[in-house]
Motif scaffolding. Structure first.
Motif, PDB file in Angstrom:
ATOM      1  N   GLN A 119      10.192 -22.756  41.490  1.00  0.00           N
ATOM      2  CA  GLN A 119       9.367 -21.637  42.041  1.00  0.00           C
ATOM      3  C   GLN A 119       8.776 -21.960  43.135  1.00  0.00           C
ATOM      4  O   GLN A 119       8.743 -21.211  44.074  1.00  0.00           O
ATOM      5  CB  GLN A 119       8.830 -20.994  40.996  1.00  0.00           C
ATOM      6  N   SER A 149      12.154 -18.585  39.195  1.00  0.00           N
ATOM      7  CA  SER A 149      11.528 -17.339  39.647  1.00  0.00           C
ATOM      8  C   SER A 149      11.382 -17.333  41.225  1.00  0.00           C
ATOM      9  O   SER A 149      11.169 -18.544  41.729  1.00  0.00           O
ATOM     10  CB  SER A 149      10.021 -17.102  39.040  1.00  0.00           C
ATOM     11  N   SER A 207      11.998 -14.522  37.130  1.00  0.00           N
ATOM     12  CA  SER A 207      11.386 -13.413  37.721  1.00  0.00           C
ATOM     13  C   SER A 207      11.526 -13.126  39.087  1.00  0.00           C
ATOM     14  O   SER A 207      11.803 -14.058  40.076  1.00  0.00           O
ATOM     15  CB  SER A 207       9.945 -13.472  37.784  1.00  0.00           C
TER      16      SER A 207
END
Length: 620
Positions: A325, A352, A382
């Motif tokens: 991420q 994510s 996400s």
């Protein structure tokens, strides 16, 4: 020759090298306009500066508001200011879902990934499109309540309104800084000094960290200043900040490290050395422990030094927990391909925010999971807008040991795709916040995933009957410890009764902005009596919460740590005193907009219960 002359020669050469470095970084668009040139500098040729408000909100990670309204939503960032320069809590602003550290102190809190670089602290983001691409000269952020959350501003080379997608999408950091505590909640115009970049942009991304804030930050508008023609800096420089050179070197190392991730992991020939120094004398396990403190780019660079360290840096044991991420802007199919052989033992994977705008393809993601998915226990995806039904099918087939799946804000996944999740019977945590999951698929998931302990259904607007969902939870999910039903529109006292009877291990329950729940039905007193383990209860914006409910919580839920009753008009100071006296562990109490709880009462309660953060919001 006088000894002075060699010293002058060295200084002259050093100054010349600084100027060369300055000119080189300027052509790459990496010069910081604040410290690079302090005087006698002007942009040539002179351009007329354009001033633009955001035309459209393209993407975001979370917001406080509903998917079907404008109140407290990220969409309020489009257009001219609605509130500024006023201060206070206004529905016309953009508000993220969380603030402070409260969400890290509740039963649903997730363990952080190790090896996250200290420079990455972003928790949420929003992407804004502007009408005209420009070379940015300034970015103004109008913050109207509890400012100080913005930690990074980025610009993208892709034009969201162009018919021809670019061959390469580049993101450049215009400004970044660690989270700071701002004194006072008053409105301000935040204008950080930004870097110059070497491409025009009309796509700006703000990243925020609200961990130091006492309440939700509220943003009103974003203003982009820029010129159509690329500024050329004059050569009249009067002073060079030596700290700037160090910072540029750090950025080059970061970029180099991530380029290494894509290009250098496949190195097969390394320079031969007769020995590896003291590393030859260290046990293999000790070297592995030392390297476990390095970030992914550092591992990439270290792998190029010698065969011994290459072997250690490529050991799958270094990639048991991997978070990509922090490097979302540079991760693509090639990155995943080079990581495959090193991630055969991976158990935690965080992708994510990665892969958007074509950076990761469905085939690239599928190939990676087919090689690396067998041991996966935790998968964070996400805001992965590349995900589709094929991806979910691959996840359920290739990750038989999966226990945690985060699909928060993956709003591009079609509703029927969620049926595949029911095949993962080992799931203990499932986050479906802001997804298009439908009722049929969710019922199937609840029926087959009886090990669920943490479930987030916040802002899932396509579920038609939450009472039926709650009934299924009560019947099948006996181990449930946390449940997020934020902004579910149709749950009633019947669903709450089924839930409380069947899920008596619940420690966390979010019923914020659930308008169909009425205290007069006894639903909240029933919760208090059936769920004695409750530590967090959010009844946000439920106007019907009354003294009886608070007194039942005080009598039965003595482990309560966080309570949000924002907006109720029927709770008196006396019942709050009983609650505070009974719940010794209480640390957060939100009584914003509670009409009977004025500032005098809050001051009195704060004085008598100093360990409790009692929040009283306001509007001017």
């Amino acid at each position: 020759m006088s000894p002075v002359f060699p010293m002058l020669t060295v200084l002259s050469m050093f100054y010349y090298m600084c100027l060369r470095r300055r000119a080189r970084t300027a052509t790459r668009g990496e010069m910081n306009s604040r410290r690079a040139i302090e005087s006698n500098t002007r942009a040539l040729p002179i351009n007329v500066e354009m001033v633009q408000y955001a035309k459209e909100v393209l993407d975001f990670s979370s917001h406080y508001g509903s998917e079907n309204s404008m109140s407290y939503t990220m969409w309020n960032l489009a257009g001219i200011p609605n509130v500024y320069p006023s201060s206070g809590d206004f529905t016309q602003t953009a508000v993220f879902r969380t603030y402070g550290t409260w969400w890290d102190r509740c039963p649903s809190a997730r363990l952080p990934f190790k090896r996250t670089p200290s420079t990455f602290c972003s928790q949420d983001y929003v992407e804004l499109a502007f009408e005209e691409p420009v070379y940015p000269t300034a970015v103004h952020i109008l913050e109207t309540y509890h400012p100080g959350a913005v930690v990074r501003i980025l610009a993208c080379s892709a034009n969201p309104y162009s018919q021809n997608p670019p061959a390469e999408v580049r993101w450049e950091i215009l400004w970044s800084e660690a989270p700071t505590k701002v004194n006072g909640p008053q409105a301000r115009q935040f204008t950080p000094c930004i870097k110059q970049i070497n491409f025009p942009t009309n796509l700006i991304r703000l990243e925020v960290n609200s961990s130091l804030l006492d309440y939700y930050t509220e943003l009103d508008a974003v203003v982009l200043h820029g010129v159509k023609e690329r500024p050329m800096l004059s050569l009249k420089t009067s002073m060079i900040d030596m700290n700037d050179i160090d910072e540029e070197e750090d950025e080059e190392k970061f970029a180099c490290g991530m380029d290494t991730l894509n290009k250098q992991f496949s190195i097969v020939t390394l320079r031969e050395w007769p020995t590896n120094g003291y590393f030859d004398k260290l046990p293999y396990e000790l070297i592995q422990l030392i390297l476990s403190h390095l970030t992914v780019p550092d591992l990439c660079r270290l792998a190029q030094t010698c065969k011994l360290l290459y072997q250690h840096c490529c050991d799958p044991l270094q990639y048991i927990h991997l978070s990509l991420q922090p490097y979302w802007a540079r991760i693509n199919d090639t990155s995943l391909e080079y990581l495959q052989s090193r991630c055969t033992l991976i158990q935690w994977l965080n992708l994510s925010w990665t892969g958007n705008r074509g950076a990761i393809s469905v085939s690239g993601f599928s190939r990676f999971l087919k090689v690396c998915g067998s041991e996966l226990v935790r998968l964070e995806l996400s805001c992965g807008h590349f995900l589709n039904e094929t991806c979910l099918e691959v996840i359920t087939e290739m990750c038989p040991n999966l226990q945690e799946l985060n699909l928060s804000s993956c709003d591009k996944i079609p509703p029927q795709a969620f049926n595949h999740i029911a095949k993962v019977g080992s799931l203990k945590r499932l986050i479906l916040y802001r997804t298009k999951v439908e009722q049929t698929a969710l019922l199937s998931i609840l029926n087959f995933c009886s090990e669920l302990q943490h479930l987030s259904l916040g802002s899932c607007v396509m579920i038609e009957d939450y009472d039926l969902i709650a009934s299924m939870m009560g019947a099948k999910c006996k181990k449930l410890r946390s449940l997020d039903l934020w902004r579910c529109k149709n749950i009633t006292e019947n669903g709450i009764a089924e839930l409380a009877s069947g899920c008596q291990l619940l420690e966390e329950l979010d019923l914020g902005w659930c308008p169909t729940l009425q205290s007069s039905t006894g639903c909240f007193t029933n919760l208090a009596r059936k769920l004695p383990n409750l530590q967090k209860l959010f009844l946000t914006a439920n106007r019907s919460v009354c003294d009886t409910d608070i007194e039942e919580l005080a009598a039965n839920c003595t482990h309560l740590r966080q309570l949000d009753i924002l907006g109720t008009r029927m709770v008196s100071p006396a019942s709050l005193r009983k609650l505070l006296e009974s719940c010794k562990d209480l640390s957060l109490l939100d009584v914003s907009f509670c009409s009977q709880i004025d500032n005098r009462v809050v001051l009195e309660l704060n004085a008598n219960f100093p360990n409790v953060f009692i929040k009283k919001s306001f509007t001017q």
